[in-house]
Motif scaffolding. Structure first.
Motif, PDB file in Angstrom:
ATOM      1  N   ALA A 110       0.831  -1.152  -0.010  1.00 20.06           N
ATOM      2  CA  ALA A 110       0.072  -0.156   0.054  1.00 20.06           C
ATOM      3  C   ALA A 110       0.634   1.209   0.038  1.00 20.06           C
ATOM      4  CB  ALA A 110      -0.888  -0.072   1.281  1.00 20.06           C
ATOM      5  N   GLU A 111       2.058   1.215   0.641  1.00 15.49           N
ATOM      6  CA  GLU A 111       3.033   2.374   0.592  1.00 15.49           C
ATOM      7  C   GLU A 111       3.359   2.793  -0.716  1.00 15.49           C
ATOM      8  OE1 GLU A 111       7.500   3.476   1.551  1.00 15.49           O
ATOM      9  OE2 GLU A 111       6.623   1.904   2.890  1.00 15.49           O
ATOM     10  N   VAL A 112       3.681   1.922  -1.714  1.00 13.09           N
ATOM     11  CA  VAL A 112       4.254   1.920  -2.876  1.00 13.09           C
ATOM     12  C   VAL A 112       2.863   2.472  -3.610  1.00 13.09           C
ATOM     13  CG1 VAL A 112       5.171   0.929  -4.792  1.00 13.09           C
ATOM     14  CG2 VAL A 112       5.746   0.205  -2.879  1.00 13.09           C
ATOM     15  N   ILE A 113       1.676   1.914  -3.466  1.00  7.87           N
ATOM     16  CA  ILE A 113       0.383   2.271  -4.303  1.00  7.87           C
ATOM     17  C   ILE A 113       0.137   3.879  -4.137  1.00  7.87           C
ATOM     18  CG2 ILE A 113      -2.105   2.190  -4.411  1.00  7.87           C
ATOM     19  CD1 ILE A 113      -1.633  -0.886  -3.909  1.00  7.87           C
ATOM     20  N   ASP A 114       0.533   4.150  -2.886  1.00  5.77           N
ATOM     21  CA  ASP A 114       0.301   5.552  -2.451  1.00  5.77           C
ATOM     22  C   ASP A 114       1.112   6.578  -2.753  1.00  5.77           C
ATOM     23  OD1 ASP A 114      -2.054   4.945  -1.172  1.00  5.77           O
ATOM     24  OD2 ASP A 114      -1.373   4.959   1.060  1.00  5.77           O
ATOM     25  N   ARG A 115       2.523   6.174  -3.046  1.00  2.00           N
ATOM     26  CA  ARG A 115       3.622   6.843  -3.615  1.00  2.00           C
ATOM     27  C   ARG A 115       3.332   7.207  -5.079  1.00  2.00           C
ATOM     28  NH1 ARG A 115       9.713   5.621  -3.403  1.00  2.00           N
ATOM     29  NH2 ARG A 115       9.422   7.606  -4.058  1.00  2.00           N
ATOM     30  N   VAL A 116       2.726   6.222  -6.023  1.00  2.71           N
ATOM     31  CA  VAL A 116       2.514   6.453  -7.211  1.00  2.71           C
ATOM     32  C   VAL A 116       1.101   7.259  -7.399  1.00  2.71           C
ATOM     33  CG1 VAL A 116       2.174   5.366  -9.441  1.00  2.71           C
ATOM     34  CG2 VAL A 116       3.520   4.228  -7.792  1.00  2.71           C
ATOM     35  N   ASN A 130       5.492   2.925 -11.627  1.00  2.00           N
ATOM     36  CA  ASN A 130       6.859   2.445 -11.032  1.00  2.00           C
ATOM     37  C   ASN A 130       7.456   1.566 -11.940  1.00  2.00           C
ATOM     38  OD1 ASN A 130       5.241   0.585 -10.373  1.00  2.00           O
ATOM     39  ND2 ASN A 130       6.093   0.488  -8.299  1.00  2.00           N
ATOM     40  N   THR A 131       6.969   1.366 -13.393  1.00  2.00           N
ATOM     41  CA  THR A 131       7.388   0.505 -14.289  1.00  2.00           C
ATOM     42  C   THR A 131       8.104   0.840 -15.605  1.00  2.00           C
ATOM     43  OG1 THR A 131       5.245   0.266 -15.220  1.00  2.00           O
ATOM     44  CG2 THR A 131       5.624  -1.109 -13.287  1.00  2.00           C
ATOM     45  N   LEU A 170      -1.431   3.830 -23.561  1.00  2.00           N
ATOM     46  CA  LEU A 170      -1.174   5.188 -22.774  1.00  2.00           C
ATOM     47  C   LEU A 170       0.353   5.398 -22.615  1.00  2.00           C
ATOM     48  CD1 LEU A 170      -3.516   4.457 -19.550  1.00  2.00           C
ATOM     49  CD2 LEU A 170      -3.905   5.874 -21.642  1.00  2.00           C
ATOM     50  N   ARG A 171       1.236   4.558 -22.746  1.00  6.39           N
ATOM     51  CA  ARG A 171       2.355   4.438 -22.562  1.00  6.39           C
ATOM     52  C   ARG A 171       3.222   4.749 -23.693  1.00  6.39           C
ATOM     53  NH1 ARG A 171       3.915   0.515 -17.806  1.00  6.39           N
ATOM     54  NH2 ARG A 171       6.031   0.244 -18.865  1.00  6.39           N
ATOM     55  N   THR A 172       2.740   4.511 -25.017  1.00  8.44           N
ATOM     56  CA  THR A 172       3.484   4.448 -26.134  1.00  8.44           C
ATOM     57  C   THR A 172       2.825   5.347 -27.155  1.00  8.44           C
ATOM     58  OG1 THR A 172       2.449   2.633 -27.116  1.00  8.44           O
ATOM     59  CG2 THR A 172       4.255   2.028 -25.950  1.00  8.44           C
ATOM     60  N   SER A 173       1.483   5.702 -27.086  1.00  7.77           N
ATOM     61  CA  SER A 173       1.087   6.600 -28.205  1.00  7.77           C
ATOM     62  C   SER A 173       1.422   8.002 -28.209  1.00  7.77           C
ATOM     63  CB  SER A 173      -0.545   6.655 -27.853  1.00  7.77           C
ATOM     64  OG  SER A 173      -0.753   7.229 -26.767  1.00  7.77           O
ATOM     65  N   GLN A 174       2.183   8.576 -27.245  1.00  3.06           N
ATOM     66  CA  GLN A 174       2.650   9.755 -27.015  1.00  3.06           C
ATOM     67  C   GLN A 174       1.656  11.062 -27.057  1.00  3.06           C
ATOM     68  OE1 GLN A 174       5.555  10.419 -30.442  1.00  3.06           O
ATOM     69  NE2 GLN A 174       7.099   9.408 -29.385  1.00  3.06           N
ATOM     70  N   ARG A 175       0.513  10.372 -26.627  1.00  5.27           N
ATOM     71  CA  ARG A 175      -0.855  11.195 -26.576  1.00  5.27           C
ATOM     72  C   ARG A 175      -0.779  11.891 -24.872  1.00  5.27           C
ATOM     73  NH1 ARG A 175      -5.266  10.477 -29.381  1.00  5.27           N
ATOM     74  NH2 ARG A 175      -6.030  12.247 -27.992  1.00  5.27           N
ATOM     75  N   PHE A 176       0.016  10.961 -24.119  1.00  2.12           N
ATOM     76  CA  PHE A 176      -0.282  11.286 -22.803  1.00  2.12           C
ATOM     77  C   PHE A 176       1.170  11.928 -22.101  1.00  2.12           C
ATOM     78  CE2 PHE A 176      -3.271   8.176 -24.229  1.00  2.12           C
ATOM     79  CZ  PHE A 176      -4.413   8.892 -23.796  1.00  2.12           C
ATOM     80  N   ARG A 177       1.113  12.505 -21.088  1.00  2.00           N
ATOM     81  CA  ARG A 177       2.335  12.898 -20.220  1.00  2.00           C
ATOM     82  C   ARG A 177       2.344  11.826 -19.144  1.00  2.00           C
ATOM     83  NH1 ARG A 177      -0.663  18.011 -17.782  1.00  2.00           N
ATOM     84  NH2 ARG A 177      -2.321  16.424 -17.873  1.00  2.00           N
ATOM     85  N   LEU A 178       3.508  11.381 -19.279  1.00  2.00           N
ATOM     86  CA  LEU A 178       3.993  10.033 -18.176  1.00  2.00           C
ATOM     87  C   LEU A 178       4.932  10.536 -17.194  1.00  2.00           C
ATOM     88  CD1 LEU A 178       4.861   7.919 -21.117  1.00  2.00           C
ATOM     89  CD2 LEU A 178       2.597   8.284 -20.314  1.00  2.00           C
ATOM     90  N   ARG A 179       4.944   9.877 -16.101  1.00  4.54           N
ATOM     91  CA  ARG A 179       5.837  10.233 -14.939  1.00  4.54           C
ATOM     92  C   ARG A 179       6.136   8.892 -14.540  1.00  4.54           C
ATOM     93  NH1 ARG A 179       5.069  14.204  -9.819  1.00  4.54           N
ATOM     94  NH2 ARG A 179       7.053  13.772  -8.970  1.00  4.54           N
ATOM     95  N   ASN A 180       7.396   8.717 -14.021  1.00 12.76           N
ATOM     96  CA  ASN A 180       7.916   7.336 -13.159  1.00 12.76           C
ATOM     97  C   ASN A 180       8.006   7.529 -11.900  1.00 12.76           C
ATOM     98  OD1 ASN A 180       8.512   4.445 -13.795  1.00 12.76           O
ATOM     99  ND2 ASN A 180      10.450   5.029 -12.929  1.00 12.76           N
ATOM    100  N   VAL A 181       8.158   6.627 -11.063  1.00 10.53           N
ATOM    101  CA  VAL A 181       8.061   6.932  -9.589  1.00 10.53           C
ATOM    102  C   VAL A 181       9.446   5.630  -9.455  1.00 10.53           C
ATOM    103  CG1 VAL A 181       7.405   6.706  -7.373  1.00 10.53           C
ATOM    104  CG2 VAL A 181       5.986   7.440  -8.976  1.00 10.53           C
ATOM    105  N   TYR A 182      10.255   6.229  -8.670  1.00  7.73           N
ATOM    106  CA  TYR A 182      11.549   5.572  -8.228  1.00  7.73           C
ATOM    107  C   TYR A 182      11.826   5.092  -7.330  1.00  7.73           C
ATOM    108  CZ  TYR A 182      12.949   7.667 -12.918  1.00  7.73           C
ATOM    109  OH  TYR A 182      12.992   7.921 -14.177  1.00  7.73           O
ATOM    110  N   SER A 183      12.037   3.881  -6.777  1.00  7.99           N
ATOM    111  CA  SER A 183      12.337   3.588  -5.357  1.00  7.99           C
ATOM    112  C   SER A 183      13.636   4.161  -4.879  1.00  7.99           C
ATOM    113  CB  SER A 183      12.949   1.989  -5.385  1.00  7.99           C
ATOM    114  OG  SER A 183      13.279   1.756  -4.057  1.00  7.99           O
ATOM    115  N   GLU A 184      13.559   4.741  -3.521  1.00  6.63           N
ATOM    116  CA  GLU A 184      14.798   5.349  -2.767  1.00  6.63           C
ATOM    117  C   GLU A 184      15.955   4.661  -2.808  1.00  6.63           C
ATOM    118  OE1 GLU A 184      12.256   3.734   0.552  1.00  6.63           O
ATOM    119  OE2 GLU A 184      11.848   4.340  -1.775  1.00  6.63           O
TER     120      GLU A 184
END
Length: 244
Positions: A110-116, A130-131, A170-184
């Motif tokens: 749940a902590e990772v879910i909430d971070r994303v 986070n992928t 969503l990931r590849t069409s370049q229609r959307f703004r993407l963000r990645n979450v990194y582990s500390e």
């Protein structure tokens, strides 16, 4: 006044699996794997509702029956067009934000879910995960996106691969703004395998739950600590990147 954001976690589950059929209902510490996933998603501080999305295939009657018995919300849709299944489930729940979780990740945290979710809500993006660059163990995968983005994908995605796997458009069409979450802890954890695809994965997860009993609520860091002290031998949860 701004309307509250209705955040719905949709857990994708099916009985069909080439390598491990029926895995989502496999027993782990006296409970079905799917039950662990739903329970752990329910520990999120930000998710308002959790629903299991399965198919209308006869073999998935078992999942629907299990959810009804356990009191889990369940939606049944297309077996092959999983994007449509997700869209219809999200629409039925009046979701503003969708959290995608798969039913074969019984160590989801749940902590990772909430971070994303926090990254999605605070960032200028339509999709957070986070992928895109994996720095968490495989099996802690979280995707968060707007219902509007999901609806665009549902309307416009045409390739079979885009319909079968929900988020490639969503990931590849370049229609959307993407963000990645990194582990500390950085990329050093990406070789760890905590998802369940093979019998050895299930054996590993069962061993984790057994060793952490009677604790029912534990996080991914506790699993890491367990692996650190679990000396000797080769652990199924540790994948050698050089293995073929």
């Amino acid at each position: 006044m701004q309307q509250p954001n209705h955040i719905v976690a949709i857990v994708q589950a099916r009985m069909g699996s080439t390598r491990l059929p029926g895995k989502v209902l496999s027993e782990i510490a006296g409970e079905a794997m799917l039950g662990h996933v739903v329970s752990r998603v329910g520990q999120s501080c930000m998710v308002n509702r959790t629903i299991v999305a399965t198919s209308t295939a006869d073999e998935d009657d078992l999942i629907a029956e299990y959810c009804q018995r356990m009191g889990f919300a369940v939606f049944r849709g297309s077996e092959s067009d999983v994007l449509d299944r997700y869209y219809q489930a999200a629409r039925t729940c009046a979701a503003d934000t969708v959290v995608r979780i798969t039913g074969d990740c019984p160590l989801i945290d749940a902590e990772v879910i909430d971070r994303v979710i926090t990254a999605y809500l605070s960032g200028d993006c339509d999709y957070a995960t986070n992928t895109l660059l994996c720095t968490y163990p495989d099996g802690l995968d979280v995707e968060v996106f707007s219902f509007n983005a999901l609806e665009i994908a549902w309307r416009e995605a045409r390739r079979a691969s885009d319909r079968e796997h929900v988020t490639p458009f969503l990931r590849t069409s370049q229609r959307f703004r993407l963000r990645n979450v990194y582990s500390e802890l950085g990329p050093s954890l990406r070789h760890l395998r905590w998802t369940v695809d093979e019998p050895s994965d299930l054996e590993f997860v069962r061993a984790v739950f057994t060793r952490l009993q009677p604790k029912k609520v534990f996080g991914w860091r506790e699993v890491l600590h367990l692996l650190e002290v679990w000396v000797g031998g080769i652990h199924p949860g540790i994948h050698n990147p050089d293995d073929k």
